[in-house]
Write an enzyme that holds these catalytic residues in place. Sequence first.
Site, PDB file in Angstrom:
ATOM      1  N   PRO A  10       0.752  -1.121  -0.111  1.00 37.18           N
ATOM      2  CA  PRO A  10       0.124  -0.040  -0.053  1.00 37.18           C
ATOM      3  C   PRO A  10       0.806   1.290   0.052  1.00 37.18           C
ATOM      4  O   PRO A  10       1.868   1.341   0.719  1.00 37.18           O
ATOM      5  CB  PRO A  10      -0.975  -0.088   1.219  1.00 37.18           C
ATOM      6  CG  PRO A  10      -0.143  -1.005   2.052  1.00 37.18           C
ATOM      7  CD  PRO A  10       0.464  -2.114   0.982  1.00 37.18           C
ATOM      8  N   ASN A  11       0.313   2.162  -0.840  1.00 35.98           N
ATOM      9  CA  ASN A  11       0.789   3.494  -0.912  1.00 35.98           C
ATOM     10  C   ASN A  11       2.181   3.803  -1.562  1.00 35.98           C
ATOM     11  O   ASN A  11       2.747   4.660  -1.765  1.00 35.98           O
ATOM     12  CB  ASN A  11       0.848   4.074   0.463  1.00 35.98           C
ATOM     13  CG  ASN A  11      -0.650   4.415   0.985  1.00 35.98           C
ATOM     14  OD1 ASN A  11      -1.489   4.783   0.435  1.00 35.98           O
ATOM     15  ND2 ASN A  11      -0.694   3.817   2.347  1.00 35.98           N
ATOM     16  N   ARG A  18       3.799  11.481  -1.669  1.00 33.42           N
ATOM     17  CA  ARG A  18       3.512  11.505  -0.212  1.00 33.42           C
ATOM     18  C   ARG A  18       4.931  11.571   0.447  1.00 33.42           C
ATOM     19  O   ARG A  18       5.916  11.231   0.072  1.00 33.42           O
ATOM     20  CB  ARG A  18       2.786  10.068   0.141  1.00 33.42           C
ATOM     21  CG  ARG A  18       3.989   8.898  -0.073  1.00 33.42           C
ATOM     22  CD  ARG A  18       3.236   7.561   0.404  1.00 33.42           C
ATOM     23  NE  ARG A  18       3.242   7.225   1.689  1.00 33.42           N
ATOM     24  CZ  ARG A  18       3.636   6.246   2.269  1.00 33.42           C
ATOM     25  NH1 ARG A  18       4.239   5.083   1.474  1.00 33.42           N
ATOM     26  NH2 ARG A  18       3.551   6.050   3.477  1.00 33.42           N
ATOM     27  N   TYR A  23      10.359   9.854   1.763  1.00 38.30           N
ATOM     28  CA  TYR A  23      10.209   8.788   0.707  1.00 38.30           C
ATOM     29  C   TYR A  23      11.144   9.282  -0.408  1.00 38.30           C
ATOM     30  O   TYR A  23      11.273   8.812  -1.669  1.00 38.30           O
ATOM     31  CB  TYR A  23       9.249   8.339   0.320  1.00 38.30           C
ATOM     32  CG  TYR A  23       8.357   7.455   1.461  1.00 38.30           C
ATOM     33  CD1 TYR A  23       8.797   6.356   1.881  1.00 38.30           C
ATOM     34  CD2 TYR A  23       7.296   8.116   2.421  1.00 38.30           C
ATOM     35  CE1 TYR A  23       8.217   5.714   2.765  1.00 38.30           C
ATOM     36  CE2 TYR A  23       6.578   7.438   3.156  1.00 38.30           C
ATOM     37  CZ  TYR A  23       7.184   6.212   3.817  1.00 38.30           C
ATOM     38  OH  TYR A  23       6.500   5.561   4.726  1.00 38.30           O
ATOM     39  N   ASN A  74       8.145  -5.069  -0.535  1.00 40.23           N
ATOM     40  CA  ASN A  74       8.018  -3.684   0.378  1.00 40.23           C
ATOM     41  C   ASN A  74       6.653  -3.897   0.664  1.00 40.23           C
ATOM     42  O   ASN A  74       5.829  -3.479   0.055  1.00 40.23           O
ATOM     43  CB  ASN A  74       8.293  -2.310  -0.343  1.00 40.23           C
ATOM     44  CG  ASN A  74       8.085  -1.165   0.539  1.00 40.23           C
ATOM     45  OD1 ASN A  74       7.365  -1.484   1.715  1.00 40.23           O
ATOM     46  ND2 ASN A  74       8.712  -0.033   0.196  1.00 40.23           N
ATOM     47  N   ALA A  77       2.555  -0.667   5.086  1.00 39.77           N
ATOM     48  CA  ALA A  77       2.120  -0.813   6.385  1.00 39.77           C
ATOM     49  C   ALA A  77       1.667  -2.226   6.903  1.00 39.77           C
ATOM     50  O   ALA A  77       1.805  -2.601   7.921  1.00 39.77           O
ATOM     51  CB  ALA A  77       0.993   0.103   6.306  1.00 39.77           C
ATOM     52  N   GLU A  98      12.902  -8.199   2.301  1.00 43.51           N
ATOM     53  CA  GLU A  98      12.069  -7.264   2.510  1.00 43.51           C
ATOM     54  C   GLU A  98      12.578  -5.879   2.495  1.00 43.51           C
ATOM     55  O   GLU A  98      13.806  -5.768   3.022  1.00 43.51           O
ATOM     56  CB  GLU A  98      11.501  -7.377   3.889  1.00 43.51           C
ATOM     57  CG  GLU A  98      10.236  -6.674   4.204  1.00 43.51           C
ATOM     58  CD  GLU A  98       9.622  -6.834   5.643  1.00 43.51           C
ATOM     59  OE1 GLU A  98       8.955  -7.749   5.827  1.00 43.51           O
ATOM     60  OE2 GLU A  98      10.274  -6.198   6.637  1.00 43.51           O
ATOM     61  N   HIS A 100      12.429  -1.689   2.705  1.00 41.78           N
ATOM     62  CA  HIS A 100      11.787  -0.317   3.231  1.00 41.78           C
ATOM     63  C   HIS A 100      12.654   0.806   2.698  1.00 41.78           C
ATOM     64  O   HIS A 100      13.997   0.891   3.034  1.00 41.78           O
ATOM     65  CB  HIS A 100      11.583  -0.406   4.683  1.00 41.78           C
ATOM     66  CG  HIS A 100      10.809  -1.562   5.136  1.00 41.78           C
ATOM     67  ND1 HIS A 100       9.394  -1.403   4.924  1.00 41.78           N
ATOM     68  CD2 HIS A 100      11.039  -2.674   5.799  1.00 41.78           C
ATOM     69  CE1 HIS A 100       8.919  -2.845   5.455  1.00 41.78           C
ATOM     70  NE2 HIS A 100       9.898  -3.332   5.854  1.00 41.78           N
ATOM     71  N   ARG A 107      11.631   5.535  12.915  1.00 38.10           N
ATOM     72  CA  ARG A 107      10.494   6.164  12.873  1.00 38.10           C
ATOM     73  C   ARG A 107       9.592   5.889  14.255  1.00 38.10           C
ATOM     74  O   ARG A 107       9.819   5.332  14.935  1.00 38.10           O
ATOM     75  CB  ARG A 107       9.841   5.937  11.571  1.00 38.10           C
ATOM     76  CG  ARG A 107      10.902   6.347  10.504  1.00 38.10           C
ATOM     77  CD  ARG A 107      10.330   6.047   8.932  1.00 38.10           C
ATOM     78  NE  ARG A 107       8.753   6.985   8.973  1.00 38.10           N
ATOM     79  CZ  ARG A 107       8.132   6.686   7.957  1.00 38.10           C
ATOM     80  NH1 ARG A 107       8.232   5.583   7.158  1.00 38.10           N
ATOM     81  NH2 ARG A 107       6.779   7.306   7.872  1.00 38.10           N
TER      82      ARG A 107
END
Length: 142
Positions: A10-11, A18, A23, A74, A77, A98, A100, A107
């Site tokens: 997502p996103n 965003r 990012y 990735n 969320a 994975e 990110h 964060r």
Amino acid sequence: MKKILVLNGPNINMLGIREKNVYGTATYADLCEMIKRKAAELQIEVEIKQSNSEGQLVDWIQECYGKMDGIVMNPGAYTHYSVAVLDALKSVNLPAVEVHISNIHQREAFRHHCVTTAGCTGQICGLGLKGYLLALEFLAGK
């Protein structure tokens, strides 16, 4: 020729729009182009997919069984709570990395716990879009 699925949750399609301070300004199209160039350099085949839906991601992971040699993912969320994605990764028994873009460990506290990582060979975080390229190198055996 090795076949690798690059799967984005997502996103990720909103890159360049965003939270540019987190990012960066590169778009999702820029990311896909970087991945394709790296795949050509590594002489591997890549398929790139993105979905905001957990079930779709699970379906695509399951479709890798017997067809792909590895997964770069990735989960967005879903990293932090998706047992469904974790179980799908474990079920196909493929090497998976994975990725990110940001350093999730620097964060918000809820981002420090990663459910899906347990189904992966390793995790790359905080190296920006370059993390995807490093994951491809690893899976290509380079």
